[in-house]
Scaffold this motif. Sequence first.
Motif, PDB file in Angstrom:
ATOM      1  N   GLN A 104       0.723  -1.274  -0.254  1.00  0.00           N
ATOM      2  CA  GLN A 104       0.181  -0.068   0.091  1.00  0.00           C
ATOM      3  C   GLN A 104       0.833   1.473   0.152  1.00  0.00           C
ATOM      4  OE1 GLN A 104      -3.783  -0.691   2.352  1.00  0.00           O
ATOM      5  NE2 GLN A 104      -2.334  -1.883   3.077  1.00  0.00           N
ATOM      6  N   GLY A 105       2.133   1.178   0.398  1.00  0.00           N
ATOM      7  CA  GLY A 105       2.922   2.439   0.414  1.00  0.00           C
ATOM      8  C   GLY A 105       3.169   2.648  -1.087  1.00  0.00           C
ATOM      9  N   VAL A 106       3.082   3.738  -1.494  1.00  0.00           N
ATOM     10  CA  VAL A 106       3.241   4.293  -2.955  1.00  0.00           C
ATOM     11  C   VAL A 106       4.711   4.485  -3.164  1.00  0.00           C
ATOM     12  CG1 VAL A 106       2.580   5.786  -4.607  1.00  0.00           C
ATOM     13  CG2 VAL A 106       0.769   5.092  -2.828  1.00  0.00           C
ATOM     14  N   PHE A 107       5.060   3.969  -4.315  1.00  0.00           N
ATOM     15  CA  PHE A 107       6.436   4.175  -4.450  1.00  0.00           C
ATOM     16  C   PHE A 107       6.905   5.291  -5.661  1.00  0.00           C
ATOM     17  CE2 PHE A 107       7.882  -0.915  -4.654  1.00  0.00           C
ATOM     18  CZ  PHE A 107       7.417  -0.784  -3.274  1.00  0.00           C
ATOM     19  N   ALA A 108       6.819   6.413  -4.875  1.00  0.00           N
ATOM     20  CA  ALA A 108       7.160   7.881  -5.417  1.00  0.00           C
ATOM     21  C   ALA A 108       7.955   8.654  -4.439  1.00  0.00           C
ATOM     22  CB  ALA A 108       5.671   8.465  -5.584  1.00  0.00           C
ATOM     23  N   GLU A 109       8.650   9.531  -5.048  1.00  0.00           N
ATOM     24  CA  GLU A 109       9.476  10.568  -4.041  1.00  0.00           C
ATOM     25  C   GLU A 109       8.560  11.112  -3.157  1.00  0.00           C
ATOM     26  OE1 GLU A 109      13.610  11.681  -6.022  1.00  0.00           O
ATOM     27  OE2 GLU A 109      11.692  12.320  -7.339  1.00  0.00           O
ATOM     28  N   TYR A 110       7.360  11.807  -3.721  1.00  0.00           N
ATOM     29  CA  TYR A 110       6.377  12.305  -2.791  1.00  0.00           C
ATOM     30  C   TYR A 110       5.090  11.907  -3.224  1.00  0.00           C
ATOM     31  CZ  TYR A 110      10.121  15.819  -2.412  1.00  0.00           C
ATOM     32  OH  TYR A 110      11.479  16.372  -2.155  1.00  0.00           O
ATOM     33  N   VAL A 111       4.375  11.736  -1.916  1.00  0.00           N
ATOM     34  CA  VAL A 111       2.895  11.254  -2.338  1.00  0.00           C
ATOM     35  C   VAL A 111       1.713  11.895  -1.581  1.00  0.00           C
ATOM     36  CG1 VAL A 111       1.343   9.157  -1.782  1.00  0.00           C
ATOM     37  CG2 VAL A 111       3.986   8.935  -1.851  1.00  0.00           C
ATOM     38  N   HIS A 112       0.918  12.523  -2.366  1.00  0.00           N
ATOM     39  CA  HIS A 112      -0.147  13.374  -1.715  1.00  0.00           C
ATOM     40  C   HIS A 112      -1.241  12.173  -1.541  1.00  0.00           C
ATOM     41  CE1 HIS A 112      -2.708  16.715  -2.656  1.00  0.00           C
ATOM     42  NE2 HIS A 112      -3.456  16.246  -1.717  1.00  0.00           N
ATOM     43  N   VAL A 113      -1.512  12.227   0.057  1.00  0.00           N
ATOM     44  CA  VAL A 113      -2.368  10.847   0.377  1.00  0.00           C
ATOM     45  C   VAL A 113      -3.546  11.558   0.867  1.00  0.00           C
ATOM     46  CG1 VAL A 113      -2.447   9.360   2.223  1.00  0.00           C
ATOM     47  CG2 VAL A 113      -0.289   9.774   1.321  1.00  0.00           C
ATOM     48  N   SER A 114      -4.816  10.764   0.487  1.00  0.00           N
ATOM     49  CA  SER A 114      -6.158  11.341   1.339  1.00  0.00           C
ATOM     50  C   SER A 114      -6.478  10.585   2.297  1.00  0.00           C
ATOM     51  CB  SER A 114      -7.324  11.063   0.072  1.00  0.00           C
ATOM     52  OG  SER A 114      -7.252   9.459   0.121  1.00  0.00           O
ATOM     53  N   ALA A 115      -7.454  11.361   2.891  1.00  0.00           N
ATOM     54  CA  ALA A 115      -7.657  10.529   4.533  1.00  0.00           C
ATOM     55  C   ALA A 115      -8.021   9.150   4.430  1.00  0.00           C
ATOM     56  CB  ALA A 115      -8.522  11.422   5.096  1.00  0.00           C
ATOM     57  N   GLU A 116      -8.765   9.039   3.309  1.00  0.00           N
ATOM     58  CA  GLU A 116      -9.267   7.700   3.257  1.00  0.00           C
ATOM     59  C   GLU A 116      -8.484   6.483   2.740  1.00  0.00           C
ATOM     60  OE1 GLU A 116     -12.534   7.326   0.131  1.00  0.00           O
ATOM     61  OE2 GLU A 116     -12.498   5.414   0.439  1.00  0.00           O
ATOM     62  N   TYR A 117      -7.699   6.886   1.753  1.00  0.00           N
ATOM     63  CA  TYR A 117      -6.311   6.116   1.693  1.00  0.00           C
ATOM     64  C   TYR A 117      -5.356   5.848   2.622  1.00  0.00           C
ATOM     65  CZ  TYR A 117      -2.885   3.519  -0.896  1.00  0.00           C
ATOM     66  OH  TYR A 117      -1.987   2.412  -1.383  1.00  0.00           O
ATOM     67  N   ALA A 118      -5.102   6.965   3.636  1.00  0.00           N
ATOM     68  CA  ALA A 118      -4.220   6.768   4.607  1.00  0.00           C
ATOM     69  C   ALA A 118      -4.876   5.832   5.634  1.00  0.00           C
ATOM     70  CB  ALA A 118      -4.223   8.283   5.401  1.00  0.00           C
ATOM     71  N   LYS A 119      -6.070   5.664   5.723  1.00  0.00           N
ATOM     72  CA  LYS A 119      -6.637   4.846   6.897  1.00  0.00           C
ATOM     73  C   LYS A 119      -6.268   3.447   7.105  1.00  0.00           C
ATOM     74  CE  LYS A 119     -10.964   4.829   6.759  1.00  0.00           C
ATOM     75  NZ  LYS A 119     -12.448   5.244   6.784  1.00  0.00           N
ATOM     76  N   ASN A 120      -6.119   2.786   5.903  1.00  0.00           N
ATOM     77  CA  ASN A 120      -5.585   1.333   5.871  1.00  0.00           C
ATOM     78  C   ASN A 120      -4.287   1.209   5.436  1.00  0.00           C
ATOM     79  OD1 ASN A 120      -7.966   0.076   6.747  1.00  0.00           O
ATOM     80  ND2 ASN A 120      -8.691   0.420   4.475  1.00  0.00           N
ATOM     81  N   ALA A 121      -3.711   2.348   4.874  1.00  0.00           N
ATOM     82  CA  ALA A 121      -2.382   2.136   4.214  1.00  0.00           C
ATOM     83  C   ALA A 121      -1.130   2.851   5.041  1.00  0.00           C
ATOM     84  CB  ALA A 121      -2.360   2.716   2.899  1.00  0.00           C
ATOM     85  N   TYR A 122      -1.439   3.930   5.776  1.00  0.00           N
ATOM     86  CA  TYR A 122      -0.462   4.586   6.423  1.00  0.00           C
ATOM     87  C   TYR A 122      -0.484   4.403   8.007  1.00  0.00           C
ATOM     88  CZ  TYR A 122       1.473   6.067   1.686  1.00  0.00           C
ATOM     89  OH  TYR A 122       1.916   5.760   0.602  1.00  0.00           O
ATOM     90  N   VAL A 123       0.662   4.236   8.669  1.00  0.00           N
ATOM     91  CA  VAL A 123       0.628   4.217  10.067  1.00  0.00           C
ATOM     92  C   VAL A 123       1.874   4.988  10.748  1.00  0.00           C
ATOM     93  CG1 VAL A 123       0.701   2.586  12.326  1.00  0.00           C
ATOM     94  CG2 VAL A 123       0.200   1.751   9.715  1.00  0.00           C
ATOM     95  N   VAL A 124       1.655   5.989  11.488  1.00  0.00           N
ATOM     96  CA  VAL A 124       2.639   6.579  12.332  1.00  0.00           C
ATOM     97  C   VAL A 124       3.241   5.799  12.788  1.00  0.00           C
ATOM     98  CG1 VAL A 124       3.222   8.370  13.655  1.00  0.00           C
ATOM     99  CG2 VAL A 124       1.084   8.897  12.335  1.00  0.00           C
ATOM    100  N   ARG A 125       4.944   6.115  12.834  1.00  0.00           N
ATOM    101  CA  ARG A 125       5.695   5.182  13.403  1.00  0.00           C
ATOM    102  C   ARG A 125       6.753   5.952  14.051  1.00  0.00           C
ATOM    103  NH1 ARG A 125       5.000  -0.633  11.358  1.00  0.00           N
ATOM    104  NH2 ARG A 125       3.472  -0.425  12.798  1.00  0.00           N
ATOM    105  N   ASN A 126       6.537   6.850  15.112  1.00  0.00           N
ATOM    106  CA  ASN A 126       7.496   8.035  15.657  1.00  0.00           C
ATOM    107  C   ASN A 126       8.553   7.170  16.394  1.00  0.00           C
ATOM    108  OD1 ASN A 126       6.838  10.347  13.999  1.00  0.00           O
ATOM    109  ND2 ASN A 126       5.361  10.730  15.504  1.00  0.00           N
ATOM    110  N   ASP A 127       8.256   6.108  17.074  1.00  0.00           N
ATOM    111  CA  ASP A 127       9.371   5.378  17.637  1.00  0.00           C
ATOM    112  C   ASP A 127      10.689   5.358  17.119  1.00  0.00           C
ATOM    113  OD1 ASP A 127       7.668   3.465  16.039  1.00  0.00           O
ATOM    114  OD2 ASP A 127       8.813   1.915  17.033  1.00  0.00           O
TER     115      ASP A 127
END
Lengths: 371, 371
Positions: free
Chosen positions: A104-127
């Motif tokens: 689900q992570g998009v292979f591009a240097e910059y990615v413009h993400v919508s809230a809806e796509y982010a929900k399942n695809a992207y997770v904050v991992r600040n650790d």
Amino acid sequence: MVANKQVIFTEIPEGFPEAEKNMAIEESTIDLDAKLGMGEFILKTLEISVDPYMRGRMRDPSIKSYAPAFDLNKPMTGDTMSVVIKSNNPDYKVDDLVYGRTGQGVFAEYVHVSAEYAKNAYVVRNDAKENKLPIRHYVGVLAMPGMTAYYGLNKIGKPKPGETLYVSAASGAVGQLVGQFGKALGLYVVGSAGTDEKVKHIKSIGFDDAFNYKDGNIEENLRKCCPKGIGNAVFRGLVDVSFVTNTNLFILDIYFDGVGGKMLDAVFLVANDFARIISCGMISQYNLAKPEPLYNVINVLTKRICFDGFIIMDHMDYEQTFLDEVTPLLVSGKVTYKEDEVEGIENTPSALIKVLKGENFGKMCIKVADL
Amino acid sequence: MVANKQVIFTEIPEGFPEAEKNMAIEESTIDLDAKLGMGEFILKTLEISVDPYMRGRMRDPSIKSYAPAFDLNKPMTGDTMSVVIKSNNPDYKVDDLVYGRTGQGVFAEYVHVSAEYAKNAYVVRNDAKENKLPIRHYVGVLAMPGMTAYYGLNKIGKPKPGETLYVSAASGAVGQLVGQFGKALGLYVVGSAGTDEKVKHIKSIGFDDAFNYKDGNIEENLRKCCPKGIGNAVFRGLVDVSFVTNTNLFILDIYFDGVGGKMLDAVFLVANDFARIISCGMISQYNLAKPEPLYNVINVLTKRICFDGFIIMDHMDYEQTFLDEVTPLLVSGKVTYKEDEVEGIENTPSALIKVLKGENFGKMCIKVADL
């Protein structure tokens, strides 16, 4: 406006894919100053992972399946690590480190993400900021490959101290971890890989024994390296149906398979009674027009083998346990992780081909940018 | 002195055994009036069971294995029911009915048993007198084949109501029971067998659907008969590695395999995600010099199949539970059991060959004497 390179899937391969034929780097632009819609944010990609399973996605999408085929002429996707550089979404703040999930992570240097796509695809991992581990660890040992190793060995392998564990592709993204996790559990661990250099490395990280599978007969190598793990109830043409059991005569075995084909067929021959065969991949088969025939499957019966295929994405409820248990092992240095990192998103296609050919040495990843 | 016919193993077969070449009936005598040593007793055999696994015992005993090969020129052994006709052992009284365990009941009209041999081999089973079930049930549905069906389906198959269960060799000793047990658990049950008459019988005992595996393509037949159980994530040359799962889209499947080979390979193709394949036998392979190649094993990975071989003798601690639960089902008629019984111990070799050729119709057994 800044330049934005993307990795595009351009053609469905027959047999082995080629970096320039089936994929391409496209350069478009992205306006980093444009106003973001509600919930939108922009990621700057730091690290990309390429993995063997991606071959399966390079298929005709009309082939019925619930697994997403890559869309033709669209960016490819997979495990990524990124940093938020602009945001209109309170869950993804500027400077947050963000993991793009498998597929689900998009292979591009910059990615413009919508809230809806982010929900399942992207997770904050600040650790990742605090524990000083390399960002690339977060697309490998702390992502899909690491969890595959940890879950598979512990939950499917059900290992008991003293058992013999065999790991193929043992210097790869998953195998090197399976071996180290196995040693920590008190197993006798044997690995194989495709070059002498890899074999040397496997031994250096604690495997009890290892062999080059391209050098000599696999079955013989296994018999040599697994003194306690083999030699019983062998089926060779003549059937050996065993029905009176003396289980304590035998050492149980575990095979962690990422290879399939001839390797798996050899393991059926040398496995012990009650062996567990954990299959997380069959890379030897991914580029064949017709799969290799297997001749020794009857051993699943005669040796009462449990042969279990799994795909880690079915077990995401285990992710937090996995991260909680494995992150400290990396921070303390008890587990090491060898990566084969190339720089520049434009090298993503050739890095994937390298993985499919087994030419990587360690977990293959692509450094796209510094944090 | 009375005449005593015994079934003797005379020659190790290559390929298909023959009744008169590899086995023989020998007639010796036994002195029923001779004094018995301490702990000894004499059994009169009533019923003998012949089963596919016996082919595996007709081998060179030098082939390393913990499973007993038949001794050349000695009586063969297997499941038997007998009555004690003379005894110097308080645990085996005259008129006791005695079950000879799998691989241990001696195939002779009369058997002189020592206390030591009796300990593991012979079990008193006097409930057979009370519940009026035919004695032959005690070498089939209430012995190794029945327990194989019951344990395998319940403990390995982990069936859930609504799932589709497929049973090959479905009119045989094990299969007919797997299907009936499956129906009682609320499964959709499909079977296959090798003649139209057998197919008709399978349906008559409650299978939802059935087909003749010799008539048409196995895979097509399976697709026709298992409307809910197939069609997903098919691997055909092109690899379909699935990693994003939507488990509730699919009906889980169970395959109870006693056949192996091409049949098993077809099931890999049509099985659902998360199917369980329970292997208790591979009769199609027992008489081949070289096993048939399988091409579809990669589905174990892509469909996350659990493919588990088992041999019921490893699970004898389950025997009492099994007998307690299944005996009432037979007494009440809720489960029926079709047997193919021949009379006369001299017909044991040909009955075994019949089983290996799939020419039996129902559980094959040999009536040696009346109670």
